[in-house]
Design a protein around this motif. Structure first.
Motif, PDB file in Angstrom:
ATOM      1  N   TYR A 147      13.563   6.525  -6.464  1.00  0.00           N
ATOM      2  CA  TYR A 147      12.468   5.916  -6.913  1.00  0.00           C
ATOM      3  C   TYR A 147      11.347   6.298  -5.570  1.00  0.00           C
ATOM      4  N   VAL A 148       9.975   6.468  -5.629  1.00  0.00           N
ATOM      5  CA  VAL A 148       9.096   6.804  -4.838  1.00  0.00           C
ATOM      6  C   VAL A 148       8.204   5.384  -4.713  1.00  0.00           C
ATOM      7  N   VAL A 149       8.317   4.881  -3.334  1.00  0.00           N
ATOM      8  CA  VAL A 149       7.867   3.327  -3.060  1.00  0.00           C
ATOM      9  C   VAL A 149       6.586   3.765  -2.258  1.00  0.00           C
ATOM     10  N   ASN A 150       5.482   3.151  -2.709  1.00  0.00           N
ATOM     11  CA  ASN A 150       4.160   2.701  -1.712  1.00  0.00           C
ATOM     12  C   ASN A 150       3.894   1.341  -1.993  1.00  0.00           C
ATOM     13  N   GLY A 151       3.078   1.120  -0.713  1.00  0.00           N
ATOM     14  CA  GLY A 151       2.740  -0.219  -0.660  1.00  0.00           C
ATOM     15  C   GLY A 151       2.931  -0.865   0.620  1.00  0.00           C
ATOM     16  N   THR A 152       2.323  -1.973   0.960  1.00  0.00           N
ATOM     17  CA  THR A 152       2.477  -2.868   2.331  1.00  0.00           C
ATOM     18  C   THR A 152       3.065  -3.990   1.939  1.00  0.00           C
ATOM     19  N   LYS A 153       3.975  -4.632   2.686  1.00  0.00           N
ATOM     20  CA  LYS A 153       4.559  -5.887   2.560  1.00  0.00           C
ATOM     21  C   LYS A 153       4.093  -6.711   4.067  1.00  0.00           C
ATOM     22  N   ARG A 154       3.966  -7.893   3.908  1.00  0.00           N
ATOM     23  CA  ARG A 154       3.163  -8.593   5.154  1.00  0.00           C
ATOM     24  C   ARG A 154       4.136  -9.744   5.464  1.00  0.00           C
ATOM     25  N   TYR A 155       3.958 -10.114   6.880  1.00  0.00           N
ATOM     26  CA  TYR A 155       4.801 -11.289   7.360  1.00  0.00           C
ATOM     27  C   TYR A 155       6.173 -11.337   7.300  1.00  0.00           C
ATOM     28  N   ILE A 156       6.965 -10.040   7.329  1.00  0.00           N
ATOM     29  CA  ILE A 156       8.362 -10.033   6.820  1.00  0.00           C
ATOM     30  C   ILE A 156       9.057 -10.450   8.158  1.00  0.00           C
ATOM     31  N   THR A 157       9.767 -11.488   8.053  1.00  0.00           N
ATOM     32  CA  THR A 157      10.299 -12.154   9.185  1.00  0.00           C
ATOM     33  C   THR A 157      11.478 -11.172   9.438  1.00  0.00           C
TER      34      THR A 157
END
Length: 400
Positions: A147-157
């Motif tokens: 799978y090709v993943v694109n995106g941004t995750k925020r505040y990841i502990t």
């Protein structure tokens, strides 16, 4: 539901000694350096703290929920940033694999998580998808065997320390709601993963969060949790129910420590010729704090036992998370008030707890989200003819 009280007591004693002998003396250093000493992290691994919730078959301690919250009560008598380094592995980082992963996925990752070799992070929140987790925009598009993943995750502990991410991404772009979300295990060293700068936070120095950016990151199709698309949101919700009980226990442990410190100060500090602990208005704050801590502790233990019995504790978990974290904030506020000017000074430590515990009412679902969950669950139960409280909450204790 405690399987072996003697073994549990020995574990609790070990954690308590570790808290008193190693963690509390290191609190000032962690606050100053914004880092937990590697030697302490290694000792946490040796105590088995990274594997609290992982079954013994995979090298963990395999604690029941009740046993886990009892350990957390003790561990969080020290600064809660120490708990944070294990928290994402014990909870939301590993539990999706444990609950919904294939046997091969469990065997590959859970032993390394239990030993602390890998730290797991939970990559759900996005810049425009926090409480509304079903609206996340990170995509995972199938391309051959990956799978090709694109995106941004925020505040990841724990993202800066993570070995793997339990990632939530949208595999069906036509499905805008929860049904289009899938869960993946992603190696943090994969090409195409970038990290933002460490977030500067109000508190929780030593516990690190940052953005995680996925740019054409290839994830093997074998890393789709359960090898089934569209189950990610359900996995996340199951994980969060357990996580909310864990955070409620964190709040209870921290509140105990805050009240203990405030009590010692109130006994030693003298005004008008006597300890301030003798003043009735100070005693009222002490009594209110103790009663609320006791109430929260009872709630958490009761909900944990219900979960161990196999009951659906979605409502109870939200009740615990809402009450315990709000309670902890009130106890911290009263402690500052009891210490007066000293409570505002860094050298006494109470102001650090005041800042640190403010986070509890935000993550794992804000207080307002817990209110919505509780109300909606009760309204649903009413419509289905189920008694308020999930069935039998105020009767025999048996599931109806």
């Amino acid at each position: 539901m405690i399987r072996d009280p003697e073994v549990l007591d020995a574990l609790l004693d070990s954690v308590s000694r570790f808290v008193r002998g190693r963690l509390i003396p290191a609190e000032a250093e962690v606050e100053e350096t914004d880092a937990i000493p590697p030697a302490i992290v290694q000792e946490m691994k040796e105590l088995g703290l990274f594997g609290l919730s992982i079954p013994e078959a995979y090298g963990g301690l395999g604690l029941t929920m009740e046993e886990e919250v009892r350990v957390v009560f003790e561990l969080c008598r020290a600064s809660t940033v120490f708990r944070s380094i294990i928290g994402t592995t014990v909870g939301i980082g590993s539990q999706g694999i444990l609950m919904d992963g294939t046997p091969q996925q469990k065997q590959l990752y859970l032993p390394r998580l239990a030993s602390g070799e890998l730290i797991a992070s939970f990559a759900l929140t996005e810049p425009e998808a926090g409480s509304d987790a079903a609206s996340l925009r990170t995509t995972a598009v199938r391309d051959g065997d990956s799978y090709v993943v694109n995106g941004t995750k925020r505040y990841i502990t724990n993202a800066p320390q993570a070995g793997i991410f339990t990632l939530m991404a949208r595999t069906d772009p036509k499905e805008k709601g929860a049904a289009g979300v899938s869960a993946f295990i992603v190696d943090a060293r994969s090409p195409g993963i970038g990290f933002g700068k460490k977030d500067r936070k109000m508190g929780q120095r030593g516990a690190h969060t940052c953005d995680v950016i996925f740019e054409n990151c290839r994830v093997p199709a074998a890393n789709l949790i359960g090898l089934e698309e569209g189950r990610g949101f359900k996995t996340a919700m199951k994980v969060l129910d357990k996580g909310r009980l864990h955070i409620a226990a964190v709040a209870v442990g921290a509140a105990r420590r805050i009240l203990d410190d405030a009590l010692r100060y109130a006994v030693e500090r003298r005004q008008f010729g006597q300890p301030i602990a003798q003043f009735q208005l100070v005693q009222a704050m002490i009594a209110d704090s103790h009663a609320e801590i006791y109430a929260a502790e009872c709630m958490v233990l009761d909900a944990a036992r219900r979960r161990d019995e196999g009951r659906n504790v979605s409502t109870e978990a939200s009740c615990c998370k809402m009450f315990a974290t709000e309670m902890c904030g009130r106890v911290a506020d009263r402690a500052v008030q009891m210490l007066g000017g000293a409570g505002y000074m860094a050298e006494y430590g109470i102001e650090r707890f005041y800042r640190d515990v403010r986070l509890f009412r935000l993550y794992e679902g804000t207080t307002q989200i817990q209110q919505l969950i509780i109300a909606r669950n009760l309204l649903r139960d009413l419509a289905e003819g189920t008694p308020a409280g999930g069935g039998g909450a105020f009767r025999s204790g048996k599931e109806s």
